[in-house]
Every structure is written in structure tokens, then in C-alpha cells.
Design an enzyme around this catalytic site. Structure first.
Site, PDB file in Angstrom:
ATOM      1  N   GLU A 193       0.821  -1.206   0.000  1.00 36.16           N
ATOM      2  CA  GLU A 193       0.000   0.000   0.000  1.00 36.16           C
ATOM      3  C   GLU A 193       0.859   1.261   0.000  1.00 36.16           C
ATOM      4  OE1 GLU A 193      -2.155  -2.957   2.798  1.00 36.16           O
ATOM      5  OE2 GLU A 193      -0.139  -2.619   2.003  1.00 36.16           O
ATOM      6  N   CYS A 239      -0.363   0.788   7.727  1.00 32.76           N
ATOM      7  CA  CYS A 239      -0.766   1.307   6.417  1.00 32.76           C
ATOM      8  C   CYS A 239      -2.065   2.096   6.498  1.00 32.76           C
ATOM      9  CB  CYS A 239      -0.928   0.152   5.431  1.00 32.76           C
ATOM     10  SG  CYS A 239       0.621  -0.677   5.011  1.00 32.76           S
ATOM     11  N   THR A 291       8.050 -44.930  -4.461  1.00 35.90           N
ATOM     12  CA  THR A 291       9.010 -43.830  -4.365  1.00 35.90           C
ATOM     13  C   THR A 291      10.446 -44.307  -4.548  1.00 35.90           C
ATOM     14  OG1 THR A 291       9.002 -44.086  -1.945  1.00 35.90           O
ATOM     15  CG2 THR A 291       7.530 -42.422  -2.899  1.00 35.90           C
ATOM     16  N   TRP A 297      16.757 -41.617 -11.063  1.00 34.59           N
ATOM     17  CA  TRP A 297      15.739 -40.601 -10.843  1.00 34.59           C
ATOM     18  C   TRP A 297      14.413 -41.140 -11.323  1.00 34.59           C
ATOM     19  CZ3 TRP A 297      17.022 -36.788  -7.779  1.00 34.59           C
ATOM     20  CH2 TRP A 297      18.340 -36.358  -7.746  1.00 34.59           C
TER      21      TRP A 297
END
Length: 374
Positions: free
Chosen positions: A54, A86, A163, A172
Site C-alpha cells: 500500500e 498502512c 518412491t 531418478w
């Protein structure tokens, strides 16, 4: 000329500029518009301690701020923090109207900003683009409301939910594009955590490598190891500039034996955090509360399955992101992303919110918020 939709698009584009830098503060963009819908000033919050969005918008607008409408994705602050409020600046500048997406849950503001502005005669609307604003600042909102960091579970898996392969190899599973995006997640989280099994199997560094992060906070690399199985020579405990290594373990009786037990970790500069145990292991709620006191607003949990399950089963996980590769690994003993006891019946399983799906090369990133259990 610009309509409200275009103005809001600009607000969120500005707020996104702080994705890797504002923590422990929220991501905020602000646009000032004149009576004809033209932008007369705009700004975004860059870093904690710096000017709020702001204030930047008011500076850009100058005298054109008088009579203007402010569009902002979070309630203007009303309390003194690292910077002045603000609300006072908006009133002094003569802004006529404020449209914000959400109230700020920070107790120093939390509706006070809206009330103060209305008391001074400003027209204030709350709720525009609330869903998008909540997603953008989910770290900050959960942290302020629950007194703990936002917990994000992340894993990479084959299409059949493995996994790692049956021989233990996990590098990978996903391609380079997906791995790069996973590294990007590290850049926007204040801390990253793995369990002792991941350290023993993969010996990861857990470092940020893309150079995006500019937060005032040090990056915390954390190992959760209730039984103290990991070696002090593990790579995750190497000293890194702008980063801290933590070991979270089960609390035992204090004394000379405890000091000897931790001495090799202290010598490497590791912060050892002994915590009480519950029936499920280390007291995760106490651990997260401690992180919150250090202004950690987000924690990325990268594994393994037992560790991810411990957060999930304790009701302390807020989002899950899975990178799914078009591979079929199979294997009765191949690990999956979640271990633990599991849910005994699908009817009692934890459901996610709507799925967010994006492709990275041949892989998919699937992300969803986690529903609260009654």
C-alpha cells in the site's frame, strides 16, 4: 481504462513478485485506481522490514491518491510491526475507497484495519477474489491462525505409487523438469524436513540451489530422528551460508550422558532440539510451535513415508504435492510415499481438496489442500 478484473489481475501479478522473499510476512500487491478505472499507482511488498504494498502504491501515485480506490489482496495493517500501519497512510493520503480480499489474521490487525478505515469515512469492501487470495497466502494464513508453520508434504513417485525401486534406487524417478520444479518449492518454503530413513538411504544435502529465495530468514534444513540413528557426518549437517542444520530428536534425561550424545553434532554447528515423545513419536505439535516462534511460516516435508504419515495422522499437514512419473516399478517391498498404520477403511481416509494438475515434461505435478478431520 481498466475494469475491475484487469485491476485484480494486476494486484495478484504484483503480489507474486514477493513469492520467494516476503516471509515471514504475506505476499501482497496493491493498485490505486482513479474514478475512470485508470491505474495511478501500484506496488508490492518485497521483504519483511521493507515498505508494504500500500505504501509503495501511495508513493507512486502521489497527489493522485486523493479520491482513489485501493485494490489489495489483504487487509491493510493497523498495528506497528517492522513498519508503521498502512491504515494511517491511506487516511492521510485521502484514499476514498478500499477493496480487499481477506481480513488479516495477524492479531495486531484482524479486522481493526477495516474498522479504522470505515471510522474515518472510507468505503471498505472485503471478500473480492478471496479464494485466490487465500491460495496465494496459505502459508501466512495457516501460520497466523494456528500458531504453527504451514506443512506441505512432497514426494516423487511412479504411476504405481512407488518412491523407489525394489533395489532401493530412487534416482531418478522423475525427469529433469519435474525435479527443477521440486527444487523451486524449496526456494519458497522457510524450512525443509526429512526423516532419519531418508538421510540413511540417500544422504541428501537439502539445499536451495536456484537462487530465488531472498527472505530475511535463514533456511532451516531439518532431520527428524527420534532414535538418533543418523551420523553427525551426514551431508545435511554441513555448514552452509544463510542456512541452519537442525536435528530434532527424542528428549531424554538431562546430564553428562546427554551432552556426550549430542557433542559430535554440536561440533558441526548443528542445532539439536530434544523434544518430548508421544505414543506416536516426537511431539510434532511442540516442534511446530517452536518453529513458529522463530517466525518459520512454512515447512516442506520431503520424506520418507513414515515421516509424512506422522504429520498426516497427527492432523498437522495442510497440502500434498506429488510428482508422478509414467513408470511402473512394482515390487512387494518397494516403498510408497506414506507409511505408518494407514487408514483401515477407505470410508475413513483423509480426502484432499480439488486437484491442481500441471505437466512437467513427461511427468505430472498433482497438488491439493488437505481436508480437516473432525
Amino acid at each position: 481504462m481498466a475494469d475491475d478484473a484487469a485491476l485484480w489481475e494486476r494486484v495478484f501479478a504484483l503480489a507474486e513478485r514477493g513469492r520467494y522473499s516476503t516471509s515471514p510476512n504475506p505476499r501482497v500487491g496493491a493498485v490505486l485506481s482513479d474514478g475512470e478505472g485508470r491505474i495511478v499507482g501500484e506496488g508490492f511488498h518485497d521483504r519483511a522490514g521493507g515498505a508494504h504494498a500500500e505504501i509503495e502504491a501511495l508513493r507512486a501515485a502521489g497527489e493522485k491518491a486523493r479520491g482513489a480506490t485501493l485494490f489489495v489482496n489483504l487487509e491493510p495493517c493497523a498495528g506497528h510491526g517492522r513498519t508503521p500501519p498502512c491504515t494511517e497512510a491511506l487516511i492521510a493520503a485521502g484514499v476514498r475507497r478500499v477493496v480487499c480480499s481477506l481480513e488479516d489474521p495477524d492479531p495486531r490487525t484482524s479486522g481493526r484495519g477495516v474498522r479504522m478505515l470505515r471510522e474515518k469515512g472510507l468505503d471498505v469492501e472485503v471478500g473480492a477474489r478471496a479464494e485466490a487470495a487465500g491460495r496465494l497466502n496459505e502459508f501466512f494464513l495457516v501460520s497466523e491462525r494456528e500458531g504453527r508453520p504451514f506443512v506441505h508434504l512432497k514426494w516423487a513417485a511412479s504411476l504405481d505409487g512407488r518412491t523407489a525401486a525394489s533395489g532401493g534406487a530412487s534416482k531418478w524417478i522423475t525427469g529433469e523438469a519435474a525435479r527443477s520444479d521440486a527444487l523451486r518449492l524449496r526456494e519458497e518454503h522457510d524450512a525443509i524436513l526429512v526423516g532419519s530413513g531418508t538421510v540413511l538411504a540417500d544422504d541428501p544435502l537439502l539445499t536451495r540451489r536456484l537462487g530465488f529465495a531472498r527472505s530475511i530468514l535463514p533456511h532451516r534444513r531439518i532431520v527428524l530422528d527420534g532414535a538418533l540413528r543418523v551420523s553427525p557426518l551426514a551431508r545435511v549437517f554441513e555448514r552452509r551460508e544463510g542456512s541452519e542444520a537442525w536435528l530434532v530428536t527424542a528428549e531424554r534425561e538431562e546430564g553428562e550422558g546427554e551432552s556426550r550424545r549430542f557433542a559430535p553434532f554440536f561440533e558441526r554447528g548443528v542445532n539439536v532440539i530434544p523434544l518430548p515423545c508421544t505414543a506416536a513419536g516426537v511431539d510434532l505439535a511442540a516442534f511446530l510451535s517452536r518453529l513458529h516462534r522463530l517466525e518459520v511460516r512454512s515447512l516442506l516435508v520431503e520424506g520418507g513415508g513414515k515421516t509424512a504419515w506422522s504429520f498426516l495422522s497427527a492432523g498437522l499437514a495442510d497440502r500434498v504435492t506429488a510428482y508422478v512419473a509414467p513408470l511402473l516399478l512394482g515390487g512387494d517391498g518397494s516403498p510408497g510415499p506414506l507409511g505408518g498404520d494407514g487408514f483401515p477403511d477407505p470410508a475413513g481416509a483423509l480426502r484432499t481438496g480439488p486437484l491442481e494438475v500441471e505437466r512437467f515434461g513427461e511427468d505430472l505435478r498433482i497438488s491439493a489442500s488437505l481436508a480437516r478431520r473432525a
